[in-house]
Design a protein around this motif. Sequence first.
Motif, PDB file in Angstrom:
ATOM      1  N   ARG A 130      11.854 -31.335 -42.282  1.00  0.00           N
ATOM      2  CA  ARG A 130      12.916 -32.117 -41.424  1.00  0.00           C
ATOM      3  C   ARG A 130      11.931 -32.731 -40.295  1.00  0.00           C
ATOM      4  O   ARG A 130      10.762 -32.452 -39.544  1.00  0.00           O
ATOM      5  N   TYR A 131      12.154 -34.146 -39.818  1.00  0.00           N
ATOM      6  CA  TYR A 131      11.585 -34.855 -38.850  1.00  0.00           C
ATOM      7  C   TYR A 131      12.289 -35.447 -37.831  1.00  0.00           C
ATOM      8  O   TYR A 131      13.430 -35.515 -38.135  1.00  0.00           O
ATOM      9  N   CYS A 132      11.801 -35.191 -37.058  1.00  0.00           N
ATOM     10  CA  CYS A 132      12.168 -35.946 -35.364  1.00  0.00           C
ATOM     11  C   CYS A 132      11.423 -37.630 -35.633  1.00  0.00           C
ATOM     12  O   CYS A 132      10.900 -37.673 -36.281  1.00  0.00           O
ATOM     13  N   MET A 133      12.418 -38.698 -35.712  1.00  0.00           N
ATOM     14  CA  MET A 133      12.461 -39.722 -35.676  1.00  0.00           C
ATOM     15  C   MET A 133      12.965 -40.856 -34.707  1.00  0.00           C
ATOM     16  O   MET A 133      14.083 -40.757 -34.584  1.00  0.00           O
ATOM     17  N   ALA A 134      12.261 -41.858 -34.711  1.00  0.00           N
ATOM     18  CA  ALA A 134      12.545 -42.952 -33.626  1.00  0.00           C
ATOM     19  C   ALA A 134      11.843 -44.266 -33.652  1.00  0.00           C
ATOM     20  O   ALA A 134      10.817 -44.175 -34.787  1.00  0.00           O
ATOM     21  N   GLY A 170      18.041 -37.355 -31.856  1.00  0.00           N
ATOM     22  CA  GLY A 170      18.577 -36.513 -32.003  1.00  0.00           C
ATOM     23  C   GLY A 170      19.104 -35.556 -32.514  1.00  0.00           C
ATOM     24  O   GLY A 170      20.233 -36.243 -33.877  1.00  0.00           O
ATOM     25  N   SER A 171      18.836 -34.107 -32.723  1.00  0.00           N
ATOM     26  CA  SER A 171      19.385 -33.504 -34.112  1.00  0.00           C
ATOM     27  C   SER A 171      20.704 -33.449 -34.042  1.00  0.00           C
ATOM     28  O   SER A 171      22.104 -33.031 -34.827  1.00  0.00           O
ATOM     29  N   ASP A 172      21.039 -32.987 -32.660  1.00  0.00           N
ATOM     30  CA  ASP A 172      22.751 -33.403 -32.222  1.00  0.00           C
ATOM     31  C   ASP A 172      23.520 -34.374 -32.490  1.00  0.00           C
ATOM     32  O   ASP A 172      24.490 -34.435 -32.213  1.00  0.00           O
ATOM     33  N   GLY A 173      22.748 -35.430 -32.750  1.00  0.00           N
ATOM     34  CA  GLY A 173      23.579 -36.956 -32.767  1.00  0.00           C
ATOM     35  C   GLY A 173      23.377 -37.758 -31.927  1.00  0.00           C
ATOM     36  O   GLY A 173      24.092 -38.570 -31.704  1.00  0.00           O
ATOM     37  N   ASP A 174      22.697 -37.280 -30.682  1.00  0.00           N
ATOM     38  CA  ASP A 174      22.968 -37.736 -29.434  1.00  0.00           C
ATOM     39  C   ASP A 174      21.772 -39.096 -30.213  1.00  0.00           C
ATOM     40  O   ASP A 174      20.781 -38.948 -30.618  1.00  0.00           O
ATOM     41  N   THR A 175      21.370 -39.970 -29.315  1.00  0.00           N
ATOM     42  CA  THR A 175      20.982 -41.000 -29.151  1.00  0.00           C
ATOM     43  C   THR A 175      20.988 -41.888 -28.031  1.00  0.00           C
ATOM     44  O   THR A 175      21.609 -41.613 -26.505  1.00  0.00           O
ATOM     45  N   THR A 176      19.225 -42.626 -27.980  1.00  0.00           N
ATOM     46  CA  THR A 176      19.031 -42.854 -26.448  1.00  0.00           C
ATOM     47  C   THR A 176      18.444 -44.290 -27.258  1.00  0.00           C
ATOM     48  O   THR A 176      17.756 -44.830 -28.439  1.00  0.00           O
ATOM     49  N   PHE A 177      19.027 -45.202 -26.076  1.00  0.00           N
ATOM     50  CA  PHE A 177      17.588 -46.937 -26.403  1.00  0.00           C
ATOM     51  C   PHE A 177      17.970 -47.431 -24.593  1.00  0.00           C
ATOM     52  O   PHE A 177      17.925 -46.658 -24.050  1.00  0.00           O
ATOM     53  N   ILE A 200      21.541 -47.152 -33.795  1.00  0.00           N
ATOM     54  CA  ILE A 200      20.590 -45.749 -35.373  1.00  0.00           C
ATOM     55  C   ILE A 200      21.616 -45.467 -35.980  1.00  0.00           C
ATOM     56  O   ILE A 200      22.033 -44.597 -35.258  1.00  0.00           O
ATOM     57  N   SER A 201      20.864 -44.467 -37.163  1.00  0.00           N
ATOM     58  CA  SER A 201      21.262 -44.184 -38.023  1.00  0.00           C
ATOM     59  C   SER A 201      20.559 -43.226 -38.496  1.00  0.00           C
ATOM     60  O   SER A 201      18.437 -43.692 -38.287  1.00  0.00           O
ATOM     61  N   CYS A 241      15.289 -32.064 -32.771  1.00  0.00           N
ATOM     62  CA  CYS A 241      14.441 -32.538 -32.550  1.00  0.00           C
ATOM     63  C   CYS A 241      15.336 -33.747 -30.919  1.00  0.00           C
ATOM     64  O   CYS A 241      17.493 -33.271 -30.866  1.00  0.00           O
ATOM     65  N   PRO A 242      14.545 -33.578 -30.059  1.00  0.00           N
ATOM     66  CA  PRO A 242      15.470 -34.482 -28.845  1.00  0.00           C
ATOM     67  C   PRO A 242      15.341 -35.951 -29.200  1.00  0.00           C
ATOM     68  O   PRO A 242      14.657 -36.263 -29.620  1.00  0.00           O
ATOM     69  N   ALA A 243      16.212 -36.898 -28.322  1.00  0.00           N
ATOM     70  CA  ALA A 243      16.137 -38.205 -28.623  1.00  0.00           C
ATOM     71  C   ALA A 243      15.248 -38.468 -28.288  1.00  0.00           C
ATOM     72  O   ALA A 243      15.502 -39.078 -26.813  1.00  0.00           O
ATOM     73  N   SER A 244      14.516 -38.698 -28.495  1.00  0.00           N
ATOM     74  CA  SER A 244      13.093 -38.480 -27.378  1.00  0.00           C
ATOM     75  C   SER A 244      12.332 -40.391 -27.632  1.00  0.00           C
ATOM     76  O   SER A 244      12.700 -40.307 -28.528  1.00  0.00           O
TER      77      SER A 244
END
Length: 126
Positions: free
Chosen positions: A30-34, A51-58, A68-69, A104-107
């Motif tokens: 599994r990867y954190c991605m941005a 993020g892994s919780d489905g949260d998004t940051t823009f 983003i998906s 994964c944080p939505a970083s």
Amino acid sequence: QVQVVESGGGSVQAGGSLRLSCAASGTFRRYCMAWFRQTPGKEREGVASIGSDGDTTFVDSVKGRFTISQDNAKNTLYLQMNSLKPEDTAMYYCAVDPSGGGYCPASLEAYEYNYWGQGTQVTVSS
């Protein structure tokens, strides 16, 4: 070893749409991605993350226009870009990092990601 491959860039007129894809592969499950972007002479800018919780940051400049998906089963990240503007013109990079424990944080902090793709160019003409 981790491989990161972006696709989907191109040239469009203002108001048009593009969809970027990023596939990560390697030894991790599994990867954190941005997504980041950069224009000549400017610093790399974080665009969107999920993020892994489905949260998004823009970044503020794309809110309401980009979505983003992620397909976790395929370790693939997507960026749907609508209502494109000339100021969206940039090289877009996918950034990934192995997820610790599946979290994964939505970083949008570049230092959080250790693996980067080669980039895909997006050009928006007025």
